[in-house]
Design an enzyme around this catalytic site. Structure first.
Site, PDB file in Angstrom:
ATOM      1  N   GLU A  22       0.905  -1.651   0.042  1.00 14.01           N
ATOM      2  CA  GLU A  22       0.162   0.153  -0.112  1.00 14.01           C
ATOM      3  C   GLU A  22       0.688   1.544   0.012  1.00 14.01           C
ATOM      4  O   GLU A  22       0.582   2.284   0.049  1.00 14.01           O
ATOM      5  CB  GLU A  22      -1.308   0.072   0.901  1.00 14.01           C
ATOM      6  CG  GLU A  22      -1.942  -1.080   1.252  1.00 14.01           C
ATOM      7  CD  GLU A  22      -3.115  -0.514   2.942  1.00 14.01           C
ATOM      8  OE1 GLU A  22      -3.887  -0.594   1.872  1.00 14.01           O
ATOM      9  OE2 GLU A  22      -3.065  -0.785   3.429  1.00 14.01           O
ATOM     10  N   HIS A  42     -11.931  -0.185   6.129  1.00 11.10           N
ATOM     11  CA  HIS A  42     -10.497  -0.442   6.416  1.00 11.10           C
ATOM     12  C   HIS A  42      -9.984   0.551   7.048  1.00 11.10           C
ATOM     13  O   HIS A  42      -8.965  -0.551   7.678  1.00 11.10           O
ATOM     14  CB  HIS A  42     -10.301   0.174   4.455  1.00 11.10           C
ATOM     15  CG  HIS A  42      -8.824  -0.530   4.254  1.00 11.10           C
ATOM     16  ND1 HIS A  42      -8.590   0.150   2.597  1.00 11.10           N
ATOM     17  CD2 HIS A  42      -7.481  -0.459   4.667  1.00 11.10           C
ATOM     18  CE1 HIS A  42      -7.146  -0.505   3.043  1.00 11.10           C
ATOM     19  NE2 HIS A  42      -5.862  -0.623   4.240  1.00 11.10           N
TER      20      HIS A  42
END
Ligand code: MN
Length: 245
Positions: free
Chosen positions: A78, A167
């Site tokens: 990420e 998330h």
């Protein structure tokens, strides 16, 4: 410059460990810093649990989230979150992405984060939500494509924190210590907010109070006082990074 970089790497290792010690980061999540003298670069650990990060674990990236020196070392998938925010926000010098358990009820329900005590104002006024599904449809929820990172950065706008539906959270700061301070106290605020909502009607700070209290996050002795204390906590736990040189 060598010393400034060594100091940054050490502070960033401390930041990783502090945020793990305070329950904001666990096996996942990461915190980065922009290069102090080259705004087109940033530092982020190799793929490793934050509690274990050492000063030598940091990889130097371009803002396209490509390592400056080619490497086979496993990297965080990420990392575009960091690179795309540094591109969009020249004032941002540090970024933290986390899945704090205190925030999960908010990002699962879509309930707004509201400051419920003075230090909760470090989250800024009305931090926005970003829903990956709205723009990208079904994904595995990880923010891995540059366009996903750019979309998140756009939603962050001029805020200091963006909540990511189902998330987690991404928070930014003008320095490593500021982003750590923001993450720890917004995490506490989220805990209090949820607990208070369960106990009764929540009476948050007024907009004027939130604005005044936000300034506690910068330009006060609070940052250095907290940093000193949280370093002491790591020392007591035997969790300090390896000493410098
Ligand atoms: Mn994540």
């Amino acid at each position: 410059m060598a010393d400034a970089l060594a100091d940054l790497r050490y502070d960033l290792a401390l930041a990783n460990r502090m945020l793990a010690d305070k329950g904001v980061l666990d096996a996942f999540g990461h915190v980065s810093a922009r290069h102090p003298s080259d705004p087109q670069r940033y530092f982020l650990s190799r793929s490793r649990a934050p509690e274990l990060v050492e000063p030598e674990d940091f990889i130097e990236y371009t803002l396209d989230s490509t390592p400056v020196q080619a490497t086979d070392i496993p990297q965080y998938s990420e990392r575009v979150i960091h690179g795309e925010i540094y591109k969009a926000r020249p004032d941002v010098m540090a970024v933290c992405h986390h899945h704090s358990p205190a925030f999960m009820p908010l990002v699962i329900t879509g309930i707004d984060y509201v400051p419920v005590f003075h230090l909760g104002a470090v989250g800024g006024v009305h931090p926005p939500f970003w829903d990956q599904r709205a723009e990208f449809g079904d994904t595995n929820l990880l923010v891995v494509k540059p366009e996903e990172g750019a979309s998140l950065a756009k939603r962050l706008g001029q805020h200091w924190m963006v909540l990511m539906n189902r998330h987690g959270v991404t928070a930014v700061g003008t320095g490593v210590r500021e982003v750590v301070f923001r993450c720890v106290f917004s995490h506490l605020n989220a805990q209090y907010q949820i607990a208070a909502a369960a106990a009764g009607a929540v009476g948050p700070l007024s907009a004027g109070e939130a604005k005044l209290a936000f300034n506690l996050a910068t330009g006060t002795t609070g940052l250095s006082r907290s940093w000193e204390l949280w370093t002491r906590h790591l020392d007591k736990a035997g969790s300090l990074p390896k000493p410098r040189g």
